[in-house]
Design a protein around this motif. Structure first.
Motif, PDB file in Angstrom:
ATOM      1  N   HIS A   1      -5.456  12.552   0.610  1.00 46.83           N
ATOM      2  CA  HIS A   1      -4.302  12.495   1.501  1.00 46.83           C
ATOM      3  C   HIS A   1      -4.748  13.029   2.856  1.00 46.83           C
ATOM      4  O   HIS A   1      -4.968  14.229   3.008  1.00 46.83           O
ATOM      5  CB  HIS A   1      -3.153  13.312   0.934  1.00 46.83           C
ATOM      6  CG  HIS A   1      -1.859  13.091   1.673  1.00 46.83           C
ATOM      7  ND1 HIS A   1      -1.780  12.342   2.828  1.00 46.83           N
ATOM      8  CD2 HIS A   1      -0.592  13.511   1.406  1.00 46.83           C
ATOM      9  CE1 HIS A   1      -0.526  12.314   3.243  1.00 46.83           C
ATOM     10  NE2 HIS A   1       0.213  13.009   2.404  1.00 46.83           N
TER      11      HIS A   1
ATOM     12  N   ASN B   1       0.875  -1.173   0.000  1.00 49.60           N
ATOM     13  CA  ASN B   1       0.000   0.000   0.000  1.00 49.60           C
ATOM     14  C   ASN B   1       0.912   1.223   0.000  1.00 49.60           C
ATOM     15  O   ASN B   1       1.549   1.551   1.000  1.00 49.60           O
ATOM     16  CB  ASN B   1      -0.929   0.002   1.223  1.00 49.60           C
ATOM     17  CG  ASN B   1      -1.953   1.119   1.128  1.00 49.60           C
ATOM     18  OD1 ASN B   1      -1.635   2.268   1.389  1.00 49.60           O
ATOM     19  ND2 ASN B   1      -3.162   0.794   0.737  1.00 49.60           N
TER      20      ASN B   1
ATOM     21  N   ILE C   1      -6.563  -0.128   6.426  1.00 50.68           N
ATOM     22  CA  ILE C   1      -6.946  -0.615   5.086  1.00 50.68           C
ATOM     23  C   ILE C   1      -6.114  -1.854   4.727  1.00 50.68           C
ATOM     24  O   ILE C   1      -6.639  -2.835   4.190  1.00 50.68           O
ATOM     25  CB  ILE C   1      -6.778   0.508   4.035  1.00 50.68           C
ATOM     26  CG1 ILE C   1      -7.889   1.555   4.226  1.00 50.68           C
ATOM     27  CG2 ILE C   1      -6.801  -0.060   2.611  1.00 50.68           C
ATOM     28  CD1 ILE C   1      -7.792   2.768   3.316  1.00 50.68           C
TER      29      ILE C   1
ATOM     30  N   SER D   1       2.968  -1.166   4.216  1.00 50.48           N
ATOM     31  CA  SER D   1       2.304   0.128   4.039  1.00 50.48           C
ATOM     32  C   SER D   1       3.317   1.247   4.242  1.00 50.48           C
ATOM     33  O   SER D   1       4.013   1.284   5.253  1.00 50.48           O
ATOM     34  CB  SER D   1       1.163   0.256   5.054  1.00 50.48           C
ATOM     35  OG  SER D   1       0.591   1.546   4.976  1.00 50.48           O
TER      36      SER D   1
ATOM     37  N   SER E   1      -3.074   9.540   7.670  1.00 48.84           N
ATOM     38  CA  SER E   1      -3.006   8.609   6.543  1.00 48.84           C
ATOM     39  C   SER E   1      -2.305   7.304   6.890  1.00 48.84           C
ATOM     40  O   SER E   1      -2.746   6.228   6.482  1.00 48.84           O
ATOM     41  CB  SER E   1      -2.332   9.281   5.340  1.00 48.84           C
ATOM     42  OG  SER E   1      -0.986   9.608   5.630  1.00 48.84           O
TER      43      SER E   1
ATOM     44  N   SER F   1      -1.994   2.786  -4.446  1.00 47.37           N
ATOM     45  CA  SER F   1      -2.308   3.782  -3.416  1.00 47.37           C
ATOM     46  C   SER F   1      -3.821   3.842  -3.267  1.00 47.37           C
ATOM     47  O   SER F   1      -4.547   3.820  -4.263  1.00 47.37           O
ATOM     48  CB  SER F   1      -1.776   5.145  -3.845  1.00 47.37           C
ATOM     49  OG  SER F   1      -2.386   6.162  -3.068  1.00 47.37           O
ATOM     50  N   THR F   2      -4.284   3.912  -2.023  1.00 40.70           N
ATOM     51  CA  THR F   2      -5.735   4.029  -1.793  1.00 40.70           C
ATOM     52  C   THR F   2      -6.148   5.483  -1.566  1.00 40.70           C
ATOM     53  O   THR F   2      -7.274   5.754  -1.143  1.00 40.70           O
ATOM     54  CB  THR F   2      -6.164   3.151  -0.602  1.00 40.70           C
ATOM     55  OG1 THR F   2      -5.225   3.284   0.466  1.00 40.70           O
ATOM     56  CG2 THR F   2      -6.203   1.684  -1.005  1.00 40.70           C
ATOM     57  N   LYS F   3      -5.236   6.422  -1.870  1.00 38.98           N
ATOM     58  CA  LYS F   3      -5.596   7.836  -1.671  1.00 38.98           C
ATOM     59  C   LYS F   3      -6.618   8.316  -2.703  1.00 38.98           C
ATOM     60  O   LYS F   3      -7.230   9.364  -2.520  1.00 38.98           O
ATOM     61  CB  LYS F   3      -4.340   8.700  -1.653  1.00 38.98           C
ATOM     62  CG  LYS F   3      -3.537   8.500  -0.355  1.00 38.98           C
ATOM     63  CD  LYS F   3      -2.415   9.497  -0.193  1.00 38.98           C
ATOM     64  CE  LYS F   3      -1.770   9.408   1.190  1.00 38.98           C
ATOM     65  NZ  LYS F   3      -0.992   8.186   1.424  1.00 38.98           N
TER      66      LYS F   3
ATOM     67  N   HIS G   1       2.487   5.047  -0.272  1.00 43.49           N
ATOM     68  CA  HIS G   1       2.129   6.383   0.221  1.00 43.49           C
ATOM     69  C   HIS G   1       1.354   7.077  -0.900  1.00 43.49           C
ATOM     70  O   HIS G   1       0.329   7.682  -0.651  1.00 43.49           O
ATOM     71  CB  HIS G   1       3.390   7.138   0.608  1.00 43.49           C
ATOM     72  CG  HIS G   1       3.116   8.474   1.237  1.00 43.49           C
ATOM     73  ND1 HIS G   1       2.269   8.615   2.307  1.00 43.49           N
ATOM     74  CD2 HIS G   1       3.559   9.726   0.929  1.00 43.49           C
ATOM     75  CE1 HIS G   1       2.205   9.897   2.647  1.00 43.49           C
ATOM     76  NE2 HIS G   1       2.961  10.589   1.820  1.00 43.49           N
TER      77      HIS G   1
ATOM     78  N   THR H   1      -9.573   8.071  -0.413  1.00 43.30           N
ATOM     79  CA  THR H   1      -9.596   8.831   0.842  1.00 43.30           C
ATOM     80  C   THR H   1      -9.054  10.247   0.711  1.00 43.30           C
ATOM     81  O   THR H   1      -9.294  11.081   1.576  1.00 43.30           O
ATOM     82  CB  THR H   1      -8.709   8.130   1.887  1.00 43.30           C
ATOM     83  OG1 THR H   1      -7.344   8.108   1.400  1.00 43.30           O
ATOM     84  CG2 THR H   1      -9.161   6.693   2.121  1.00 43.30           C
TER      85      THR H   1
ATOM     86  N   SER I   1       4.496   5.347   4.463  1.00 41.46           N
ATOM     87  CA  SER I   1       4.133   6.740   4.738  1.00 41.46           C
ATOM     88  C   SER I   1       5.392   7.599   4.683  1.00 41.46           C
ATOM     89  O   SER I   1       6.416   7.233   5.262  1.00 41.46           O
ATOM     90  CB  SER I   1       3.524   6.888   6.136  1.00 41.46           C
ATOM     91  OG  SER I   1       2.380   6.092   6.280  1.00 41.46           O
TER      92      SER I   1
ATOM     93  N   GLU J   1      -4.253   3.858   6.499  1.00 42.06           N
ATOM     94  CA  GLU J   1      -3.794   2.880   5.507  1.00 42.06           C
ATOM     95  C   GLU J   1      -3.302   1.586   6.161  1.00 42.06           C
ATOM     96  O   GLU J   1      -3.361   0.528   5.530  1.00 42.06           O
ATOM     97  CB  GLU J   1      -2.751   3.543   4.601  1.00 42.06           C
ATOM     98  CG  GLU J   1      -3.448   4.526   3.653  1.00 42.06           C
ATOM     99  CD  GLU J   1      -2.555   5.597   3.062  1.00 42.06           C
ATOM    100  OE1 GLU J   1      -1.337   5.356   2.930  1.00 42.06           O
ATOM    101  OE2 GLU J   1      -3.075   6.678   2.725  1.00 42.06           O
TER     102      GLU J   1
END
Lengths: 384, 259
Positions: free
Chosen positions: A310, A274, A322, A363, A315, A303-305, A276, A308, A365, A319
């Motif tokens: 940022h 996942n 998620i 994940s 986040s 990315s799941t942004k 950033h 959602t 960040s 995440e």
């Protein structure tokens, strides 16, 4: 994308994101990820001084999925003084301060008397509120490392548990929409025209969102069967620039390797990354190079942004949650709204949902100040 | 009650009338009375001129103390994890942005915005020290020093810990009074080093602390980071000590100092 795990799951499966066109007050953003329900949340009267949008969103989160009940059960098991509260936020209740500045009469400099700085604006407000709200008395800590804050809360809770300072910790991140971040990202020309499309060839920036993601962290041996584990965590600094990532992703590579090392895993044992994936030109290109450097080109990532936005200091926590849902559901959620992946990218960027068994997810960040943090989550049997 | 142990060395401080660790010994030992004097914060020599120009007073303050501590520790700066603790962060920058946002047509500048993050000092430290080590920045209102120290000790690796704060601009200053700039830094290690001054046992306890008399009370009230002064005085004296720092919301940190 909804409140609670069920709505989040559904939204990931249905590929329906939570980004919407911005209101006038969100200037200069064109799109935002707002949680409309946060506006009407009431805090308990005895904690009214903490009332601000950020703590309302935290309150909304703790009412979901039996979270407060889970903490109450942990309190019975460990004792209130053995549960720490470690949360990440980048701007806490600063929207309240922004409003207080605007509420001043013409020519007036002092802020309205009802504005409570310590209980809203101050970074510690978030952790103090949740500690009081959940009736906990263990150590509290607010981490503010820009967009890695939420992820770092998971890593730092492990530090406190390992050191014996607590047996469990409420962790997570909460950040809410405010003018400072919207106009700040606007000043950097990093706001997308439409909903953000991380990894797209024609991506044009971030969509700022708001979120609260909370988790209760306990030792693996104390967890209920089937609980997703934090298998490892790693952090690093770029030592390069305040707001631009290291072009080759040196800091990102270091954080991902440190997370793998702490989990005792090889890169090929990760089933999904996942990202950033903020949707800016620079971040996504850097992250693709860093991911390829560590994992080669074969590990699915996204990315799941796009769902959602940022959500900044939240986040990393959002995440991580998620990632846990993806493991439980066997889902790789492909980037939303991406027709063509940047042709320069070498990693396996997924743009449609894939169903596949997942044992372990990494994940990422990254944040301003050159802050990087990677978490590895996985199934219980995978960690044994 | 639960505790962690660490070794503390590489001490640094910078505050009014307290211009560095060595130069403050007589005051810390009680041989000379503390006297107010303007604080001189040097520009960070560790940064290239372009970066240096972007640093504000509070970042310079944190970097000055951190540099002094790393040097005194004898450990290479790029080997140290860092914990930066501050209540106000860069209040001057945040205050300026708030004024801008309240002004019709006002525009936030990119440099202002990236300097407004709470981990700005940590970011500049990483750039200046060429360090890729993990770093966290915490904001715990009046408890940033005690909780930051506890957390630095809990990590059980060599950590550069810096607590710093500077006055907020008006109108925020009226709500969160910080009277003067103050920074302290130290290096905590799980094992003793050549620079170790004492072993610390830190205990987090539930229950309010009884107020203790402190010769440093005026300074402690004037800046959250100056809550380090009783510990710094004990370390300067090289005597065993038992300190209690009250924490917000009904808790306290007990510090046992064993030289």
């Amino acid at each position: 994308m909804g409140t609670g795990l069920a709505a989040t799951r559904q939204s990931l499966q249905d590929r329906t994101g939570g980004l919407r066109p911005a209101d006038a007050e969100d200037h200069p953003a064109h799109w935002v990820g707002r949680v409309p329900e946060a506006t009407s949340v009431n805090l308990p009267p005895e904690l009214a001084r903490y009332d601000c949008r950020n703590n309302r969103l935290a309150e909304l989160a703790l009412r979901q999925d039996g979270f407060a009940d889970g903490v109450a059960a942990a309190k019975t098991r460990y004792g209130a003084e053995r549960i720490a509260v470690i949360l990440g936020t980048s701007t806490s209740g600063i929207a309240e301060t922004e409003a207080a500045y605007r509420r001043r009469a013409e020519g007036q400099t002092t802020l309205p008397v009802d504005f409570d700085f310590a209980a809203t604006h101050d970074l510690f407000s978030l952790s103090r509120y949740l500690r009081a709200r959940l009736g906990l008395s263990g150590p509290a800590l607010t981490i503010s490392t820009a967009c890695t804050s939420g992820a770092r809360s998971f890593m730092e809770a492990e530090v406190l548990i390992r050191a014996g300072l607590c047996d469990a910790a409420v962790v997570g991140g909460v950040d809410t929409l405010c003018r400072m971040t919207l106009q700040g990202f606007g000043s950097l020309a990093l706001l997308s025209q439409g909903p953000t499309r991380p990894c797209a060839a024609d991506r044009d920036g971030i969509t700022v969102g708001e979120a609260a993601g909370l988790a209760l962290l306990v030792r693996a041996e104390d967890a209920a069967p089937g609980t997703v584990l934090v298998l490892g965590a790693g952090a690093s600094s770029d030592g390069h620039h305040m707001s631009s990532p290291h072009p080759e992703g040196l800091g990102a590579v270091t954080a991902m390797r440190a997370a793998l090392d702490s989990a005792g895993l090889r890169p090929e044992e990760i089933g999904y990354i996942n990202l950033h994936g903020t949707g800016t030109r620079a971040n996504d290109a850097m992250e693709d190079r860093a991911v390829t450097h560590v994992f080669g080109a074969g590990t699915p990532c996204s990315s799941t942004k796009g769902w959602t936005g940022h959500t900044l200091g939240a986040s990393g926590a959002l995440e991580a949650i998620i990632a846990a849902l993806c493991i439980q559901d066997g889902l790789v959620p492909g980037c939303l709204g991406v027709e063509q992946v940047d042709p320069d990218f070498r990693s396996d960027v997924v743009t449609e949902n894939r169903r596949m068994p997942l044992q372990r997810v990494l994940s990422n960040s990254f944040g301003f100040g050159g802050s990087n943090c990677s978490l590895v989550l996985g199934r219980q049997e995978a960690g044994a | 009650m639960s505790g962690v142990t660490c070794h503390i060395g590489g001490l640094a401080l910078l505050g009014p009338g307290l211009p560095g660790w060595a130069a403050s010994q007589a005051v810390l030992l009680g041989e000379q009375p503390w006297q107010d004097a303007p604080i001189v914060v040097p520009p960070p020599a560790m940064l290239a001129p372009t970066e240096r120009r972007r640093t504000s007073l509070v970042v310079r303050l944190a970097l000055a103390a951190s540099t002094e501590a790393a040097e005194a520790s004898g450990l290479a700066p790029d080997t140290l994890e860092t914990v930066f603790a501050s209540s106000n962060g860069d209040g001057a920058v945040v205050g300026a942005i708030l004024e801008t946002l309240a002004t019709p047509g006002g525009e936030v500048s990119p440099t202002q915005f990236h300097n407004s993050v709470h981990n700005a000092a940590a970011g500049y430290w990483g750039i200046g020290a060429h360090s890729t080590q993990p770093s966290i920045s915490i904001g715990c209102h009046l408890d940033s020093f005690p909780l930051g120290l506890l957390h630095a000790a809990a990590r059980q690796v060599p950590v550069l810990f810096c607590a710093y704060d500077a006055p907020l601009p008006n109108p925020l200053a009226e709500l969160q009074p910080t009277e003067f700039p103050f920074a302290m830094a130290c290096v905590v290690t799980p094992e003793p080093t050549a620079a170790t001054r004492a072993r610390l046992t830190l205990r987090y306890c539930v229950g309010e602390a009884a107020p203790a008399a402190s010769p440093w009370q005026v300074l402690e009230r004037g800046n959250p980071a100056a809550r380090a002064l009783p510990l710094l005085a004990a370390l300067a004296a090289g005597r065993p000590a038992q300190l209690t720092l009250p924490l917000l919301d009904g808790a306290r940190l007990e510090i046992e100092v064993t030289p």
